[in-house]
Design a protein around this motif. Structure first.
Motif, PDB file in Angstrom:
ATOM      1  N   HIS A   1       0.829  -1.205   0.000  1.00  0.00           N
ATOM      2  CA  HIS A   1       0.000   0.000   0.000  1.00  0.00           C
ATOM      3  C   HIS A   1       0.863   1.255   0.000  1.00  0.00           C
ATOM      4  CE1 HIS A   1      -2.955  -2.940   1.782  1.00  0.00           C
ATOM      5  NE2 HIS A   1      -3.629  -2.433   0.768  1.00  0.00           N
TER       6      HIS A   1
ATOM      7  N   ASP B   1      -8.464   6.513   2.267  1.00  0.00           N
ATOM      8  CA  ASP B   1      -8.114   5.607   3.356  1.00  0.00           C
ATOM      9  C   ASP B   1      -8.172   6.360   4.669  1.00  0.00           C
ATOM     10  OD1 ASP B   1      -5.586   7.009   3.696  1.00  0.00           O
ATOM     11  OD2 ASP B   1      -4.841   5.900   1.973  1.00  0.00           O
TER      12      ASP B   1
ATOM     13  N   ASP C   1      -8.458   1.054  -3.445  1.00  0.00           N
ATOM     14  CA  ASP C   1      -7.160   0.954  -4.102  1.00  0.00           C
ATOM     15  C   ASP C   1      -6.973   2.044  -5.157  1.00  0.00           C
ATOM     16  OD1 ASP C   1      -6.595  -1.324  -2.596  1.00  0.00           O
ATOM     17  OD2 ASP C   1      -7.445  -2.654  -4.114  1.00  0.00           O
TER      18      ASP C   1
ATOM     19  N   TYR D   1      -2.821   1.210   7.332  1.00  0.00           N
ATOM     20  CA  TYR D   1      -3.546   0.099   6.704  1.00  0.00           C
ATOM     21  C   TYR D   1      -3.602  -1.152   7.567  1.00  0.00           C
ATOM     22  CZ  TYR D   1      -4.143   2.315   2.146  1.00  0.00           C
ATOM     23  OH  TYR D   1      -4.547   3.135   1.121  1.00  0.00           O
TER      24      TYR D   1
END
Length: 245
Positions: free
Chosen positions: A50, A187, A123, A64
């Motif tokens: 990531h 995120d 993503d 993450y």
């Protein structure tokens, strides 16, 4: 042409792996991770698949996977061979709803222990939606039964415009009219993402089922309650002029 619906879709391919293949993959990964591999690819790992713009890999890990996980990008050859055989067998079912997909990136092995999870994120069409290859979807196949262990996959949907950039895809760029792109930083590092209203949908596939979800669909996993959750991940891409594998 790539339609936004492909990047927001979710579907499953049951029996992607047969029971004997699941058993063999478990044995292969046991051999690969013991005795030192669990530390090398777990607590001792300082890289991550990531990325967060403006953040270091260590900072991305904290966002993450705050409780850690095992992440192996150089999986054993035998595991790759088994997964590639399964993918070749089922590729028609996958491209039926993802017609722009022409290939995929190398398989990655992931393993979560008690208390470990991945936080919600999208993503995106990484690394750049206007270059090739274009990341259309991700796919995971779990070797363990998450109904027993916890750690189930979920996706999150939203009607909020906050997730989208203002720009549409340029004419002639290979996208269908009206294509939109998710913001970078979709995120838990972004305050706008943390405060964005979302609805969670939990997924409980049987072991060996391939779950395919679009690259702009928010997803994550619940914390593992007990035992370990073992899975493989690949990323489906659209490559100009490429043939289906």
């Amino acid at each position: 042409m790539i339609h936004i619906a492909e990047t927001l879709s979710i579907r499953t391919v049951e029996s992607f792996l047969r029971p004997n293949e699941i058993e063999r993959l478990n044995d292969v990964m046991d051999d690969a991770l013991d005795p030192l591999g669990r530390d090398q690819y777990g607590a001792g790992r300082h890289t991550t698949i990531h990325e967060i713009p403006g953040h270091s890999p260590a900072e991305a890990q904290d966002v993450y996977e705050p409780a850690g996980r095992i992440e192996m990008t150089d999986i054993p050859y035998e595991a790759t061979t088994l997964l590639e055989q399964a993918l070749k067998l089922h590729m028609t079912a996958i491209t039926r709803t993802l017609p722009s997909v022409t290939g995929h990136r190398p398989w990655i092995y992931l393993e979560y222990g008690a208390g470990q999870y991945i936080t919600p994120h999208a993503d995106g069409i990484a690394p750049d939606p206007l270059t090739r290859p274009r990341q259309i979807a991700a796919a995971t196949v779990t070797l363990t039964d998450t109904q027993d262990t916890g750690g189930a996959l979920y996706v999150e949907t939203t009607g909020s415009d906050a997730v989208w950039t203002a720009d549409e895809a340029p004419t002639g760029s290979g996208y269908a009219p009206g294509m939109r792109f998710a913001h970078d930083g979709a995120d838990m590092s972004s305050p706008w993402f943390c405060s964005m209203p979302r609805t969670r949908w939990s997924v409980a596939p049987s072991p060996g089922t391939l779950v395919v979800f679009g690259s702009q669909l928010v997803h994550g996993t619940e914390p593992v309650r007990a035992g370990r959750v073992r899975k493989f991940l690949t990323l489906f891409v659209s490559e100009q002029g490429a043939m289906h594998p």
